[in-house]
Write a protein that holds these residues in place. Structure first.
Motif, short mmCIF file in Angstrom:
data_model
loop_
_atom_site.label_atom_id
_atom_site.label_comp_id
_atom_site.label_asym_id
_atom_site.label_seq_id
_atom_site.Cartn_x
_atom_site.Cartn_y
_atom_site.Cartn_z
N GLN A 87 0.84 -1.18 0.00
CA GLN A 87 0.00 0.00 0.00
C GLN A 87 0.88 1.24 0.00
O GLN A 87 1.92 1.27 0.64
CB GLN A 87 -0.89 0.03 1.23
N ILE A 88 0.43 2.26 -0.71
CA ILE A 88 1.15 3.52 -0.75
C ILE A 88 0.21 4.62 -0.25
O ILE A 88 -0.85 4.85 -0.84
CB ILE A 88 1.61 3.87 -2.18
N SER A 89 0.60 5.28 0.82
CA SER A 89 -0.17 6.42 1.32
C SER A 89 0.31 7.66 0.59
O SER A 89 1.52 7.91 0.51
CB SER A 89 0.04 6.60 2.83
N ILE A 90 -0.63 8.43 0.04
CA ILE A 90 -0.27 9.61 -0.74
C ILE A 90 -1.06 10.83 -0.30
O ILE A 90 -2.03 10.72 0.44
CB ILE A 90 -0.49 9.37 -2.26
N ILE A 91 -0.61 11.98 -0.78
CA ILE A 91 -1.25 13.25 -0.52
C ILE A 91 -1.63 13.87 -1.86
O ILE A 91 -0.81 13.97 -2.77
CB ILE A 91 -0.30 14.22 0.22
N LEU A 92 -2.89 14.29 -1.99
CA LEU A 92 -3.39 14.92 -3.20
C LEU A 92 -3.81 16.35 -2.90
O LEU A 92 -4.26 16.65 -1.80
CB LEU A 92 -4.60 14.16 -3.75
N ASN A 93 -3.70 17.23 -3.89
CA ASN A 93 -4.17 18.60 -3.74
C ASN A 93 -5.68 18.62 -3.88
O ASN A 93 -6.23 18.10 -4.84
CB ASN A 93 -3.51 19.49 -4.79
N TYR A 94 -6.37 19.23 -2.93
CA TYR A 94 -7.83 19.24 -2.90
C TYR A 94 -8.42 19.90 -4.15
O TYR A 94 -9.35 19.38 -4.76
CB TYR A 94 -8.32 19.95 -1.64
N ASN A 95 -7.86 21.03 -4.56
CA ASN A 95 -8.39 21.76 -5.72
C ASN A 95 -8.24 20.95 -7.01
O ASN A 95 -9.14 20.96 -7.85
CB ASN A 95 -7.72 23.12 -5.87
N ASP A 96 -7.12 20.26 -7.17
CA ASP A 96 -6.92 19.45 -8.37
C ASP A 96 -7.96 18.34 -8.47
O ASP A 96 -8.52 18.08 -9.53
CB ASP A 96 -5.52 18.82 -8.37
N VAL A 97 -8.23 17.69 -7.35
CA VAL A 97 -9.19 16.58 -7.34
C VAL A 97 -10.61 17.08 -7.58
O VAL A 97 -11.37 16.49 -8.36
CB VAL A 97 -9.09 15.78 -6.02
N THR A 98 -11.00 18.15 -6.93
CA THR A 98 -12.36 18.65 -7.10
C THR A 98 -12.59 19.17 -8.52
O THR A 98 -13.70 19.05 -9.04
CB THR A 98 -12.71 19.75 -6.08
N PRO B 54 -19.47 14.08 6.70
CA PRO B 54 -20.88 13.74 6.90
C PRO B 54 -21.86 14.90 6.72
O PRO B 54 -23.00 14.70 6.33
CB PRO B 54 -20.94 13.22 8.33
N PHE B 55 -21.43 16.14 6.98
CA PHE B 55 -22.34 17.27 6.89
C PHE B 55 -22.04 18.20 5.72
O PHE B 55 -22.90 18.93 5.27
CB PHE B 55 -22.32 18.09 8.18
N GLN B 56 -20.82 18.19 5.26
CA GLN B 56 -20.41 19.04 4.16
C GLN B 56 -20.18 18.18 2.93
O GLN B 56 -20.09 16.97 3.02
CB GLN B 56 -19.12 19.79 4.52
N LYS B 57 -20.05 18.80 1.78
CA LYS B 57 -19.78 18.04 0.56
C LYS B 57 -18.28 17.88 0.34
O LYS B 57 -17.84 17.50 -0.74
CB LYS B 57 -20.40 18.75 -0.64
N LYS B 58 -17.50 18.12 1.34
CA LYS B 58 -16.05 18.10 1.23
C LYS B 58 -15.50 16.67 1.22
O LYS B 58 -15.93 15.82 1.99
CB LYS B 58 -15.47 18.88 2.40
N LEU B 59 -14.52 16.41 0.35
CA LEU B 59 -13.83 15.12 0.32
C LEU B 59 -12.90 15.01 1.52
O LEU B 59 -12.24 15.98 1.88
CB LEU B 59 -12.98 15.01 -0.94
#
Length: 94
Positions: A37-48, A81-86
């Motif tokens: 398994q590889i744990s990674i970090i993604l930029n929120y703006n790029d993904v959205t 759970p309450f916001q649409k945030k990933l």
């Protein structure tokens, strides 16, 4: 094929994941058969920004970690759970 740039996540745990989210990043993991398994970090703006494209959830994605390319598909996406945030994404190798 969509490409996502990522960094290796060196520290694990809830506290570290919260720090990443405050800095506008998303923790994610890549897993698959016979591979570690590889744990990674993604930029929120790029993904959205990619979510609006049809290819995002239907077709394979390319994740770039430095010069390494990994072909993946999205396995699971977790939302607040309450916001649409990933808050987390699981990828599976192809």
């Amino acid at each position: 094929m969509l490409t996502i740039h990522a960094k290796i996540k060196t520290k694990n745990g809830t506290k570290e994941s919260r720090k990443l989210r405050i800095k506008n990043n998303i923790p994610a993991i890549i897993y698959g058969k016979n591979n570690i398994q590889i744990s990674i970090i993604l930029n929120y703006n790029d993904v959205t920004n990619m979510q609006s494209k049809n290819e995002y959830s239907e077709k394979p994605l390319k994740i770039l970690i430095g010069k390494n390319e990994i072909l993946v598909k999205i396995q699971k996406v977790q939302h607040h759970p309450f916001q649409k945030k990933l808050i987390h994404i699981d990828f599976i190798r192809i």
